[in-house]
Design a protein around this motif. Structure first.
Motif, PDB file in Angstrom:
ATOM      1  N   TYR A 481       0.844  -1.184   0.000  1.00  0.00           N
ATOM      2  CA  TYR A 481       0.000   0.000   0.000  1.00  0.00           C
ATOM      3  C   TYR A 481       0.885   1.242   0.000  1.00  0.00           C
ATOM      4  O   TYR A 481       1.898   1.285   0.724  1.00  0.00           O
ATOM      5  N   HIS A 487      -4.303   8.695   2.890  1.00  0.00           N
ATOM      6  CA  HIS A 487      -5.026   7.445   2.704  1.00  0.00           C
ATOM      7  C   HIS A 487      -4.080   6.423   2.076  1.00  0.00           C
ATOM      8  O   HIS A 487      -3.162   6.782   1.326  1.00  0.00           O
ATOM      9  N   HIS A 489      -3.480   3.363  -0.450  1.00  0.00           N
ATOM     10  CA  HIS A 489      -4.056   2.804  -1.669  1.00  0.00           C
ATOM     11  C   HIS A 489      -3.224   1.606  -2.108  1.00  0.00           C
ATOM     12  O   HIS A 489      -1.993   1.637  -2.071  1.00  0.00           O
ATOM     13  N   PRO A 503     -12.072  -4.108   0.748  1.00  0.00           N
ATOM     14  CA  PRO A 503     -12.532  -3.229   1.836  1.00  0.00           C
ATOM     15  C   PRO A 503     -11.420  -2.361   2.435  1.00  0.00           C
ATOM     16  O   PRO A 503     -11.718  -1.385   3.127  1.00  0.00           O
ATOM     17  N   PHE A 504     -10.165  -2.725   2.181  1.00  0.00           N
ATOM     18  CA  PHE A 504      -9.066  -1.965   2.773  1.00  0.00           C
ATOM     19  C   PHE A 504      -8.544  -0.877   1.834  1.00  0.00           C
ATOM     20  O   PHE A 504      -7.612  -0.151   2.185  1.00  0.00           O
ATOM     21  N   GLU A 505      -9.099  -0.764   0.631  1.00  0.00           N
ATOM     22  CA  GLU A 505      -8.623   0.227  -0.323  1.00  0.00           C
ATOM     23  C   GLU A 505      -9.020   1.630   0.123  1.00  0.00           C
ATOM     24  O   GLU A 505     -10.180   1.910   0.453  1.00  0.00           O
ATOM     25  N   VAL A 507      -8.145   3.323   2.866  1.00  0.00           N
ATOM     26  CA  VAL A 507      -8.426   3.555   4.286  1.00  0.00           C
ATOM     27  C   VAL A 507      -7.631   4.760   4.775  1.00  0.00           C
ATOM     28  O   VAL A 507      -6.510   5.021   4.327  1.00  0.00           O
ATOM     29  N   ALA A 508      -8.231   5.491   5.702  1.00  0.00           N
ATOM     30  CA  ALA A 508      -7.580   6.674   6.265  1.00  0.00           C
ATOM     31  C   ALA A 508      -6.589   6.269   7.347  1.00  0.00           C
ATOM     32  O   ALA A 508      -6.598   5.132   7.848  1.00  0.00           O
ATOM     33  N   ALA A 511      -7.728   4.720  10.819  1.00  0.00           N
ATOM     34  CA  ALA A 511      -8.360   3.402  10.915  1.00  0.00           C
ATOM     35  C   ALA A 511      -7.519   2.489  11.795  1.00  0.00           C
ATOM     36  O   ALA A 511      -6.278   2.516  11.738  1.00  0.00           O
ATOM     37  N   LEU A 513      -6.222  -0.555  11.933  1.00  0.00           N
ATOM     38  CA  LEU A 513      -5.838  -1.720  11.144  1.00  0.00           C
ATOM     39  C   LEU A 513      -4.331  -1.884  11.256  1.00  0.00           C
ATOM     40  O   LEU A 513      -3.594  -0.886  11.335  1.00  0.00           O
ATOM     41  N   VAL A 516      -2.236   0.086   8.820  1.00  0.00           N
ATOM     42  CA  VAL A 516      -2.191   1.521   9.094  1.00  0.00           C
ATOM     43  C   VAL A 516      -1.291   1.799  10.292  1.00  0.00           C
ATOM     44  O   VAL A 516      -0.428   2.694  10.266  1.00  0.00           O
TER      45      VAL A 516
END
Length: 850
Positions: A481, A487, A489, A503-505, A507-508, A511, A513, A516
């Motif tokens: 990513y 964010h 990507h 669903p993880f594309e 993400v701020a 989040a 995760l 992240v």
């Protein structure tokens, strides 16, 4: 039949036997010490090592698979169909830095393609002592090339005769190389299974007993073996074998007499992993006590441990002191792999040293822990006790190793002993899933670093990580990513179920995760199993596997770049050393990604500049049809200094093509200035000679440190009269309506930007109706290592084959001819230079001369 391990019986005519014989002959012909053969596999673009002669297979496992598109000598030999000669480490590093980084030892190598009439099969490789230059490698090269040709023809006959395609999917066949002297082997081994009575004999023992290598019959039973080995001592040998099978080995060695009265020594043992007494195989070693036995007897008295291994890593001699220091009975050393006999040698630091002594003439020295109290520990704790100083001395056939007790403090101060012990005990993962301790060798960061230097886009960086990093650690999944506008990507993924990462594309950064948090905290996160990951992040989506996960922050020079996720199919632990290496590798990946993003930004600017500078459409004339094509090079930033143009000048037309030296933004900018200058001169209807001289002076005044070639032709569409001038540019081609082609004789001056006094002579010719005029840059006709005249000839042939352009619906258009002339270049993976092509055809008008 597919070539594979099942062919290892060496039946004449079968692929494996052919491969083994070719390897042995190639090594002998070149004075090499090792070699092998790579064959294509069922996986497209992947070569597999089929035969490895003279080197232990497990020690060279990272080279069992080779991608045909990698910058390695084997890959180039296979893909390009050319021989690759590397006389020494310096030349290897210059031409193949990734290969040299993986095997940084002073040796030379040669790689010859194995080809058939229809397709390539693989590559024959020989590793040999280093020499100063290629000239000293030519001795025996003709033999190797002949062997490769004959092997390719034999494999092709195998396929044509109904055999399966010759591909390799198994582990390599590891065989002994031809010995450097005779007798090559005065010892051999056998195995006897008391349950079935079957006897298997290795090739050295067949040689010792005088049994042909393909004659298995005489020694497949115990009676046959004892009759061949020592007919007068058959009962003693049989009794000793049965006693050993029952767990009561006799005093060793056992002295027996051969049929000619010669003395032979027989040592027997039951492998320590064998079945209970009375079951399982018994192993034996037979030695011929010639003068070598005298040397053995002398070594038996030395206070230091001495043992010898062949080039496959099997121990062929060990003195009593070596057995004592290693904590194993002498009988349990002979015939065993040195990795089984010497504790800790399977660690990466030692493996690298052993590879060096097998490939180079220099001894290596290192330290290991020895087992306590003369017994080998099986528990997964570090070995206790003193250290052993180990020295390994290379030889053409045998490596000699010495052992002596050493002081741990001295070892550390001498920086000789990395603090390696056996792997630590690993607990079970949460939920009772057993955790697999890491057995992968620690990856050499320099290999990935060198590979990343050749990757210039984010996609190329990701592909290198997949190719280099995942196999080294046994990973199956990868996701990278990149950070943009706070964010994350997805830039690259492989191995994950379809749609799982959607669903993880995007993400701020707030989040919760692991992908992240590893970036925001700057700390890598390791989870031994999916249960551990779920416990740390309740509710996180999980795929179907139970494997481990590693989340690595991509940070370059303190700036966050993104995150890297490694996935494994099975639960496993990450040692402290692996965590350190993976974290360091993440830093390399981050810097490469940052460089790739800058490159892509600069490339977008350069391409935009080039699109703005090249003509969107060519000037039209009722009597002249033109077509132009431009292809950027595939190296650098894919932009260069080629240009073409068509300019209305008075009552005529100017056809222009040029090429600025170099690539990149500077070349494109210089090209734009020259195109504008030529266009301005042409619009003023200046004579061609003045146009070229004026452009030359402009380039010298600009002083960009570059020069350019150019061809300028002023054409009168009504009469077909043309006046041409050329500055260091390839000559134009002319295709007549009847299909004849010619190279126009246009004397040229020097390139632009060099000599302010340069003169550019004029050449006049006539362009007849329906004749095609072709202007081009050298990228279309020049190939590395080839003659440009050959390329021009090939372009003439292609132009003749295209046929004449036919106007109207359904006819062959000039644009179609331009596409046909550039189709091969368009689909080429490696296009070192950019390409421009300008075609013009004159149509006869009413009243115009024909």
């Amino acid at each position: 039949m597919t070539a594979g391990a099942e062919d290892a019986d060496r039946t004449p005519g079968r692929p494996a036997a052919l491969l083994i014989d070719a390897s042995a002959e190639a090594i002998s012909a070149t004075g090499g010490h090792a070699g092998g053969i790579y064959l294509r596999s069922r996986s497209p673009g992947v070569l597999r090592l089929a035969v490895l002669a003279g080197l232990p297979g497990p020690l060279f496992r990272p080279w069992w698979r080779m991608h045909a598109d990698r910058p390695f000598p084997v890959s180039d030999a296979y893909r390009l169909g050319v021989r690759v000669l590397l006389p020494n480490a310096t030349e290897t590093m210059r031409r193949y830095p990734q290969f040299a980084a993986g095997l940084p030892f002073p040796f030379g190598s040669l790689h010859v393609p194995i080809t058939g009439a229809a397709h390539p099969f693989g590559v024959l490789t020989v590793l040999r002592p280093a020499v100063p230059d290629v000239a000293e490698m030519l001795d025996g090269l003709d033999v190797v090339e002949r062997l490769a040709r004959e092997l390719g023809a034999s494999l092709e006959r195998w396929e044509d005769g109904g055999g399966s395609p010759v591909v390799w999917e198994d582990e390599p066949l590891c065989v002994r190389p031809p010995a450097s002297r005779r007798p090559a082997q005065r010892a051999g081994s056998f195995a006897w299974d008391p349950a079935t009575g079957a006897v298997t004999v290795d090739e050295p023992l067949r040689t010792l007993l005088g049994v042909p290598r393909d004659g298995a019959g005489p020694v497949t039973t115990l009676d046959a073996l004892t009759a061949t080995l020592a007919p007068d001592d058959r009962h003693r040998i049989t009794a000793a074998l049965r006693q050993t099978a029952a767990g009561r080995p006799p005093p060793l060695p056992l002295h027996v007499r051969s049929a000619d009265g010669g003395l032979r020594l027989l040592e027997l043992w039951k492998p320590y992993t064998a079945a209970p007494p009375g079951a399982g195989p018994v192993r034996g070693v037979v030695r011929d006590p010639t003068a070598e036995a005298v040397a053995d007897a002398a070594a038996d008295l030395l206070p230091d441990g001495v043992f010898c291994v062949d080039r496959l890593g099997l121990i062929v001699y060990a003195n009593p002191r070596a057995a004592q220091l290693l904590g194993r009975p002498r009988a349990n050393l002979l015939g065993h792999s040195m990795w089984d006999a010497v504790p800790g040698l399977d660690q990466h630091a030692y493996e690298d040293r052993l590879r060096g002594v097998l490939l180079a003439p220099t001894p290596v020295h290192f330290h290991i822990r020895r087992p306590p109290d003369g017994s080998r520990r099986t528990a997964p704790q570090p070995y206790e006790g003193d250290w052993l100083a180990v020295s390994v001395h290379p030889g053409p056939d045998i490596l000699t190793c010495t052992l002596r007790p050493a002081n741990r403090v001295a070892d550390a101060s001498a920086s000789l002993a990395p603090e390696h012990g056996a792997p630590a005990a690993m607990p079970e993962a949460d939920g009772g899933t057993p955790v697999i301790a890491s057995t992968a060798p620690l990856y050499r960061p320099i290999v990935l670093a060198v590979a990343l230097t050749e990757a210039v886009t984010a996609r190329q960086v990701s592909a290198v990580v997949v190719r280099e990093l995942l196999p080294a650690f046994g990973g199956r999944r990868l996701a990278i990513y990149l950070l943009q506008d706070r964010h994350l990507h997805l830039a690259w993924e492989t191995g994950f179920p379809p749609g799982f990462l959607a669903p993880f594309e995007g993400v701020a950064l707030d989040a919760r995760l692991p992908g992240v948090e590893t970036l925001t905290s700057g700390r890598p996160l390791f989870f031994d199993s999916m249960q551990a990951l779920a416990a740390a992040y309740p509710g996180i989506p999980l795929d179907a596997t139970v494997g481990a996960r590693a989340f690595l922050p991509l940070i370059a020079s303190g700036r966050p770049v993104g995150s890297c996720i490694l996935g494994f199919d099975r639960a496993r632990s990450f040692s402290a050393e692996e965590r350190t290496v993976l974290t360091a590798l993440a830093g390399l990946i981050a810097h490469a990604m940052e460089k790739a993003r800058r490159y892509e930004t600069e490339t977008a600017l350069a391409r935009g500049l080039q699109r703005a500078l090249l003509p969107r459409r060519l000037s039209a004339h009722p009597l002249v049809e033109t077509a132009g094509r431009y292809l950027p090079g595939t190296e650098g930033m894919d932009v260069g200094g080629d240009w073409y143009d068509v300019v209305t000048t008075g009552d005529g037309m100017a056809l222009v093509i040029g090429d600025v030296q170099g690539h990149g933004v500077q070349a494109a900018a210089t090209m734009g200035q020259l195109r504008s200058a030529v266009r301005a001169f042409a619009l003023g209807d200046r004579p061609p000679g003045e146009v070229m001289s004026g452009t030359n002076h402009l380039l010298i005044d600009l002083d960009p440190g570059q020069f350019a070639s150019c061809c300028y032709i002023r054409l009168d569409p009504a009469t077909g009269q043309a006046c041409a001038v050329r500055a260091g540019h390839p000559p134009p081609l002319l295709r007549h309506p009847d299909g004849r082609t010619q190279v126009l004789d246009v004397p040229g001056g020097v390139v632009l930007g060099v000599d302010p006094q340069a003169q550019y002579p004029l050449t006049e010719f006539r362009l007849g109706p329906d004749a095609v005029l072709a202007l081009y840059t050298d990228g279309l006709v020049e190939r590395p290592g080839g003659d440009i005249d050959d390329g021009i000839t090939a372009l003439r042939v292609a132009l003749a084959d295209c046929g004449a352009p036919v106007p109207g619906p359904g006819g062959r258009s000039l644009a179609g001819i331009a596409d046909r002339l550039t189709v091969m270049a368009r689909h080429a993976v490696d296009r070192p230079d950019d390409i421009s092509l300008l075609l013009a055809v004159r149509r006869p008008g009413r009243g115009s001369p024909r």
